[in-house]
Structures are given as C-alpha cells and as structure tokens.
Scaffold this motif. Structure first.
Motif, mmCIF file in Angstrom:
data_model
loop_
_atom_site.group_PDB
_atom_site.id
_atom_site.type_symbol
_atom_site.label_atom_id
_atom_site.label_comp_id
_atom_site.label_asym_id
_atom_site.label_seq_id
_atom_site.Cartn_x
_atom_site.Cartn_y
_atom_site.Cartn_z
ATOM 1 N N PHE A 21 -5.049 3.349 -6.190
ATOM 2 C CA PHE A 21 -5.977 3.607 -5.087
ATOM 3 C C PHE A 21 -7.274 2.819 -5.264
ATOM 4 O O PHE A 21 -7.927 2.453 -4.282
ATOM 5 C CB PHE A 21 -6.245 5.105 -4.944
ATOM 6 C CG PHE A 21 -5.046 5.859 -4.431
ATOM 7 C CD1 PHE A 21 -4.624 5.709 -3.122
ATOM 8 C CD2 PHE A 21 -4.326 6.697 -5.263
ATOM 9 C CE1 PHE A 21 -3.515 6.389 -2.635
ATOM 10 C CE2 PHE A 21 -3.212 7.377 -4.801
ATOM 11 C CZ PHE A 21 -2.803 7.223 -3.482
ATOM 12 N N ILE B 42 1.102 4.315 -2.962
ATOM 13 C CA ILE B 42 1.051 5.750 -2.666
ATOM 14 C C ILE B 42 2.304 6.449 -3.183
ATOM 15 O O ILE B 42 2.221 7.508 -3.827
ATOM 16 C CB ILE B 42 0.866 5.983 -1.149
ATOM 17 C CG1 ILE B 42 -0.501 5.447 -0.693
ATOM 18 C CG2 ILE B 42 1.023 7.454 -0.795
ATOM 19 C CD1 ILE B 42 -0.657 5.288 0.808
ATOM 20 N N TRP C 174 2.328 6.644 -7.039
ATOM 21 C CA TRP C 174 1.364 7.668 -7.463
ATOM 22 C C TRP C 174 1.984 9.048 -7.284
ATOM 23 O O TRP C 174 1.953 9.873 -8.206
ATOM 24 C CB TRP C 174 0.063 7.559 -6.661
ATOM 25 C CG TRP C 174 -0.814 8.766 -6.817
ATOM 26 C CD1 TRP C 174 -1.591 9.087 -7.907
ATOM 27 C CD2 TRP C 174 -0.986 9.837 -5.878
ATOM 28 N NE1 TRP C 174 -2.237 10.283 -7.688
ATOM 29 C CE2 TRP C 174 -1.878 10.756 -6.457
ATOM 30 C CE3 TRP C 174 -0.482 10.084 -4.615
ATOM 31 C CZ2 TRP C 174 -2.277 11.920 -5.800
ATOM 32 C CZ3 TRP C 174 -0.871 11.228 -3.955
ATOM 33 C CH2 TRP C 174 -1.761 12.144 -4.558
ATOM 34 N N ASN C 175 2.549 9.278 -6.114
ATOM 35 C CA ASN C 175 3.122 10.581 -5.803
ATOM 36 C C ASN C 175 4.287 10.925 -6.736
ATOM 37 O O ASN C 175 4.409 12.069 -7.186
ATOM 38 C CB ASN C 175 3.586 10.614 -4.338
ATOM 39 C CG ASN C 175 3.970 12.002 -3.895
ATOM 40 O OD1 ASN C 175 3.271 12.962 -4.190
ATOM 41 N ND2 ASN C 175 5.075 12.110 -3.185
ATOM 42 N N TYR D 187 2.554 9.563 -11.054
ATOM 43 C CA TYR D 187 1.201 9.701 -11.604
ATOM 44 C C TYR D 187 0.360 10.816 -10.987
ATOM 45 O O TYR D 187 -0.765 11.035 -11.409
ATOM 46 C CB TYR D 187 0.442 8.371 -11.477
ATOM 47 C CG TYR D 187 1.105 7.259 -12.257
ATOM 48 C CD1 TYR D 187 1.078 7.258 -13.641
ATOM 49 C CD2 TYR D 187 1.779 6.234 -11.610
ATOM 50 C CE1 TYR D 187 1.697 6.255 -14.372
ATOM 51 C CE2 TYR D 187 2.409 5.226 -12.328
ATOM 52 C CZ TYR D 187 2.361 5.243 -13.711
ATOM 53 O OH TYR D 187 2.980 4.260 -14.425
ATOM 54 N N ARG D 188 0.890 11.503 -10.019
ATOM 55 C CA ARG D 188 0.105 12.541 -9.337
ATOM 56 C C ARG D 188 -0.353 13.636 -10.298
ATOM 57 O O ARG D 188 -1.478 14.126 -10.209
ATOM 58 C CB ARG D 188 0.921 13.141 -8.201
ATOM 59 C CG ARG D 188 0.142 14.073 -7.348
ATOM 60 C CD ARG D 188 0.987 14.603 -6.199
ATOM 61 N NE ARG D 188 0.115 15.052 -5.149
ATOM 62 C CZ ARG D 188 0.370 14.965 -3.875
ATOM 63 N NH1 ARG D 188 1.490 14.434 -3.469
ATOM 64 N NH2 ARG D 188 -0.495 15.404 -3.001
ATOM 65 N N LYS E 209 -6.912 11.275 -5.993
ATOM 66 C CA LYS E 209 -6.409 9.930 -5.702
ATOM 67 C C LYS E 209 -7.297 8.808 -6.233
ATOM 68 O O LYS E 209 -6.808 7.833 -6.788
ATOM 69 C CB LYS E 209 -6.199 9.745 -4.191
ATOM 70 C CG LYS E 209 -5.005 10.441 -3.647
ATOM 71 C CD LYS E 209 -4.862 10.119 -2.162
ATOM 72 C CE LYS E 209 -3.622 10.765 -1.592
ATOM 73 N NZ LYS E 209 -3.445 10.414 -0.171
ATOM 74 N N LYS E 210 -8.601 8.960 -6.066
ATOM 75 C CA LYS E 210 -9.488 7.854 -6.455
ATOM 76 C C LYS E 210 -9.505 7.604 -7.966
ATOM 77 O O LYS E 210 -9.992 6.587 -8.421
ATOM 78 C CB LYS E 210 -10.894 8.052 -5.906
ATOM 79 C CG LYS E 210 -11.663 9.203 -6.497
ATOM 80 C CD LYS E 210 -13.029 9.303 -5.849
ATOM 81 C CE LYS E 210 -13.785 10.475 -6.416
ATOM 82 N NZ LYS E 210 -15.084 10.637 -5.802
ATOM 83 N N GLN E 211 -8.944 8.540 -8.738
ATOM 84 C CA GLN E 211 -8.843 8.331 -10.190
ATOM 85 C C GLN E 211 -7.693 7.394 -10.546
ATOM 86 O O GLN E 211 -7.704 6.778 -11.600
ATOM 87 C CB GLN E 211 -8.628 9.665 -10.911
ATOM 88 C CG GLN E 211 -9.790 10.614 -10.820
ATOM 89 C CD GLN E 211 -9.446 11.968 -11.432
ATOM 90 O OE1 GLN E 211 -8.293 12.383 -11.486
ATOM 91 N NE2 GLN E 211 -10.473 12.656 -11.900
ATOM 92 N N TYR E 212 -6.704 7.309 -9.668
ATOM 93 C CA TYR E 212 -5.526 6.472 -9.927
ATOM 94 C C TYR E 212 -5.835 5.016 -9.612
ATOM 95 O O TYR E 212 -6.354 4.685 -8.558
ATOM 96 C CB TYR E 212 -4.333 6.977 -9.109
ATOM 97 C CG TYR E 212 -3.104 6.127 -9.256
ATOM 98 C CD1 TYR E 212 -2.496 5.934 -10.498
ATOM 99 C CD2 TYR E 212 -2.541 5.495 -8.154
ATOM 100 C CE1 TYR E 212 -1.377 5.147 -10.632
ATOM 101 C CE2 TYR E 212 -1.408 4.709 -8.278
ATOM 102 C CZ TYR E 212 -0.831 4.535 -9.515
ATOM 103 O OH TYR E 212 0.285 3.743 -9.657
ATOM 104 N N GLU F 191 0.829 -1.206 0.000
ATOM 105 C CA GLU F 191 0.000 0.000 0.000
ATOM 106 C C GLU F 191 0.868 1.263 0.000
ATOM 107 O O GLU F 191 0.584 2.223 -0.730
ATOM 108 C CB GLU F 191 -0.933 -0.020 1.220
ATOM 109 C CG GLU F 191 -2.088 0.928 1.093
ATOM 110 C CD GLU F 191 -3.109 0.778 2.208
ATOM 111 O OE1 GLU F 191 -3.260 1.751 2.981
ATOM 112 O OE2 GLU F 191 -3.745 -0.293 2.299
#
Length: 192
Positions: free
Chosen positions: A174, A154, A157-158, A161-162, A168-171, A150
C-alpha cells in the motif's frame, strides 16, 4: 522460440543489444524456459515481457563484461526469474544504477504486484531512485495493467499479510500504491 519472447520484451531500438545478450545467456532449447508474457506499452510500442523465466543465472564474470545498457537489459530479464532471490538481486542492480530509461519502468511496476515482501521492501526503500515522471507516464499509458498490479497488491495483502499488517498503510504494498498515486498527482499539480 523463447529468444523471440525475450526480443519482444524490449523496444525495437534495442534489438541488436538484446540479440547480442541472448547469444550469451545460458538458454536451452526448451519451450518451458519462458512462461507466458504480459503486454505493456512503451511510447505506444507494444512490449511483451515474460511472467517468469526458468534458465540459470548468468555468470558474474560474463555479466561484468557487458556495457551498462546491456547490464540493464540483463537485470530486467532476471527480474522475471522464477527464484525470488534472483529477482531481488537483479532488481537491486537496476535500482543502484538508477531509473535511467523509461523502458525499464514496467519491470519495477510489475514487481510491485508480487507477494515476496523483501522485493516490495527493496522497491519501497529505493523509490527515491525511481523517476516519478517515468512512473507517471507508464501508469497513464498502461492504466489496465497498473490496475491489475494494484489489485494484486490488495489480494496478496489480504491473503498473506493482513494478519501481520492489519492497518493497510503499514503494508509495503500500500505504501507503493501511495507512491504511484503521488507520481500521478505530480502532473495535476504541475498543470495548475
């Protein structure tokens, strides 16, 4: 040496199947063929799965000769390949076959914590093929490992893909976390 690393990646009850497969895989006697391993528990048995493997892909002709269980073991092994396209291909094989064994669960969960978005999307698109009970059992049995996965979701993403997915919920990572939390809640719901 690397044969023993792969032997330890599966429950002992599959030792004969794994040994048979290892004699067929295109392995070379180099220490660098398999990286360090990560430890998980499957029904209280410690399993050590390679972070990465570095040998070439098995031929389709040979692959097609294996039994479904043997193919599942091979697919699991190649989900650890250094090449993301090969990881994706064998993940797809596993997902199409279905989540029929508890011991393949760590291979799915581990891939969730990787940065290749195509692999994450494939997992997300096939969550209906995953066994929610196996997922819940695995996370409960491997809390530290899951927490690390997990955290990696995160972090990737950071880092990568941020900008593309500021919400967040689009990635997809998540979305996978949400799916895993859903699986964990099933026990709570079922016990009430």
């Amino acid at each position: 040496m690397f044969n023993s690393k792969l032997m330890n990646a599966f429950p002992k009850e599959y030792s004969e199947e794994v040994k048979f497969i290892l004699n067929k895989l295109p392995l070379k006697a180099l220490k660098t063929q398999i990286s360090n391993s990560f430890k998980v528990s499957i029904n209280h048995e410690e399993i050590y799965i390679p972070e990465r493997i570095y040998f070439r892909e098995i031929s389709k002709k040979l692959y097609d000769k294996f039994t479904p269980v043997q193919k599942t073991i091979i697919d699991c092994i190649y989900t650890r390949h250094e090449n993301g396209f090969i990881r994706e291909k064998y993940l797809y094989n596993l997902l199409k076959r279905g989540h029929c064994y508890y011991w393949i669960t760590p291979f799915f969960v581990k891939l969730s914590g990787e940065y290749v978005i195509e692999i994450l999307n494939l997992l997300k698109n096939y969550t209906s093929q995953l066994d929610d009970i196996f997922i819940r059992m695995f996370i409960e049995e491997n809390k530290e490992f899951y927490n690390l996965v997990e955290q990696r979701i995160i972090s990737y993403w950071n880092c990568y893909y941020r900008g593309e997915f500021p919400v967040k919920k689009q990635y997809v990572g998540f979305q996978l976390i949400a799916y895993y939390k859903y699986c964990l809640l099933q026990r709570t719901s079922a016990s009430h």
